[in-house]
Scaffold this motif. Structure first.
Motif, PDB file in Angstrom:
ATOM      1  N   ASP A   1       2.006   3.238   3.768  1.00 50.57           N
ATOM      2  CA  ASP A   1       3.370   3.170   4.314  1.00 50.57           C
ATOM      3  C   ASP A   1       3.718   4.424   5.110  1.00 50.57           C
ATOM      4  O   ASP A   1       4.383   4.354   6.144  1.00 50.57           O
TER       5      ASP A   1
ATOM      6  N   LEU B   1       6.484  -4.492  -2.701  1.00 54.47           N
ATOM      7  CA  LEU B   1       6.451  -3.626  -1.521  1.00 54.47           C
ATOM      8  C   LEU B   1       7.665  -2.748  -1.338  1.00 54.47           C
ATOM      9  O   LEU B   1       7.650  -1.850  -0.515  1.00 54.47           O
TER      10      LEU B   1
ATOM     11  N   LEU C   1      -0.686   2.592  -1.541  1.00 55.95           N
ATOM     12  CA  LEU C   1       0.396   1.923  -0.818  1.00 55.95           C
ATOM     13  C   LEU C   1       1.310   2.957  -0.158  1.00 55.95           C
ATOM     14  O   LEU C   1       1.758   2.786   0.978  1.00 55.95           O
TER      15      LEU C   1
ATOM     16  N   ARG D   1      -1.552  -7.775  -1.615  1.00 59.94           N
ATOM     17  CA  ARG D   1      -0.327  -7.277  -2.252  1.00 59.94           C
ATOM     18  C   ARG D   1       0.734  -8.376  -2.291  1.00 59.94           C
ATOM     19  O   ARG D   1       0.852  -9.176  -1.362  1.00 59.94           O
TER      20      ARG D   1
ATOM     21  N   ARG E   1       4.515   4.822  -8.025  1.00 60.62           N
ATOM     22  CA  ARG E   1       4.121   3.911  -6.956  1.00 60.62           C
ATOM     23  C   ARG E   1       2.632   4.076  -6.669  1.00 60.62           C
ATOM     24  O   ARG E   1       2.086   5.164  -6.755  1.00 60.62           O
ATOM     25  N   ASP E   2       1.991   2.984  -6.321  1.00 58.23           N
ATOM     26  CA  ASP E   2       0.586   3.004  -5.952  1.00 58.23           C
ATOM     27  C   ASP E   2       0.363   4.040  -4.850  1.00 58.23           C
ATOM     28  O   ASP E   2       0.944   3.929  -3.769  1.00 58.23           O
TER      29      ASP E   2
ATOM     30  N   LEU F   1      -0.467  -6.169   4.356  1.00 58.82           N
ATOM     31  CA  LEU F   1      -0.482  -5.972   2.909  1.00 58.82           C
ATOM     32  C   LEU F   1      -0.672  -7.296   2.170  1.00 58.82           C
ATOM     33  O   LEU F   1      -1.317  -7.334   1.119  1.00 58.82           O
TER      34      LEU F   1
ATOM     35  N   ARG G   1      -8.728   2.203   2.518  1.00 57.54           N
ATOM     36  CA  ARG G   1      -7.692   3.136   2.077  1.00 57.54           C
ATOM     37  C   ARG G   1      -8.252   4.261   1.219  1.00 57.54           C
ATOM     38  O   ARG G   1      -7.738   5.375   1.243  1.00 57.54           O
TER      39      ARG G   1
ATOM     40  N   TRP H   1      -6.013  -0.416   5.483  1.00 57.24           N
ATOM     41  CA  TRP H   1      -5.831  -0.884   4.114  1.00 57.24           C
ATOM     42  C   TRP H   1      -7.178  -1.164   3.445  1.00 57.24           C
ATOM     43  O   TRP H   1      -7.399  -0.817   2.284  1.00 57.24           O
TER      44      TRP H   1
END
Lengths: 181, 85
Positions: free
Chosen positions: A18, B53, A14, B48, A10-11, B43, A57, A54
């Protein structure tokens, strides 16, 4: 920082986003709600805070994990200031309800209810309202609030106590026993 | 509410205030669907795709919601009789 989002490959940005969103959106929202006193505005500002996260980031990823939430609160403080600048300096320190309206709502209501406490909290000075919201809604202790706001924990404890006393007085809890159990 | 110092409140008032604050916090909490929408909008603005997600990130929201419901139960013990009066 928990790995709540998991997922191999996974990124990492991201995942960072999250994790911070899942763990910090509530305290940051509490801070913003305490500051601006309006739920819709606070939600809009929350979105702005995380949009900046974001956008930056890579910078956030370079911050040690244990410091990231305080980095995020610095972003939130900047977002709040930008909001005040947009609104204009005078409006920045107004409570959501005019003072007279808040007092009238309280005196008409008699015993305390959730509506009364909403009005009473809105009528608190902004610095007291903010720490109270971060404690009651954000679930933060005085040390965490102090670190997030760059205030000594002792100052935060004093402000929390002061806020509670003012609320108890406004809601007549100290005189009449207030809410019925 | 754990931080109390400097101003002593009469016996029982702290508990009543805590109950009211718990009710206020429950009423003021960001609804889960709005929190989800904000996350998705951020996002999406960040470029994105929704399909990237994933779904695992829902879990902390569910846990948070359960916590709020538990706190509200305490608050309602105090608030409901007043609201009905």
């Amino acid at each position: 920082m928990s790995g709540v989002t998991g997922g191999q490959g996974r990124d990492p940005h991201l995942a960072l986003f999250d994790d911070l969103y899942a763990e910090q959106h509530r305290p940051v929202y509490a801070y913003l709600l305490g500051a601006v006193g309006d739920r819709d505005v606070a939600a809009d500002l929350l979105q702005e805070v995380f949009l900046r996260l974001w956008q930056h980031r890579a910078t956030a990823a370079a911050v040690p994990v244990e410091r990231r939430r305080f980095w995020l609160f610095r972003v939130a403080r900047n977002v709040r200031l930008d909001h005040y600048r947009r609104r204009g300096a005078r409006a920045a320190h107004e409570s959501p309800l005019p003072d007279g309206e808040a007092a009238e709502a309280l005196s008409a209501g008699g015993l305390a209810s959730t509506v009364d406490i909403d009005v009473a909290i809105a009528g608190l000075p902004e610095d007291l309202r903010t720490v109270l919201a971060m404690s009651a809604l954000g679930g933060m202790n005085s040390a965490e609030i102090g670190e997030a706001l760059d205030r000594p924990a002792g100052t935060v404890r004093y402000q929390l106590s002061r806020a509670r006393l003012l609320l108890a007085e406004e809601l007549d809890l100290t005189r009449t026993g207030g809410v019925q159990a | 509410m754990t931080d109390r110092s400097g101003y002593a409140l009469p016996e029982g008032v702290d508990e009543r205030l805590d109950a009211l604050l718990a009710g206020w916090a429950a009423a003021s909490a960001l609804p889960v669907e709005r929190a989800v929408a904000i996350r998705c909008r951020v996002l999406a603005e960040g470029g994105r795709q929704q399909t990237e997600l994933g779904v695992e990130w829902w879990q902390p929201f569910t846990a948070g919601l359960n916590r709020i419901v538990r706190r509200s139960t305490l608050a309602l013990r105090y608030v409901l009789p007043t609201a009905a009066a």
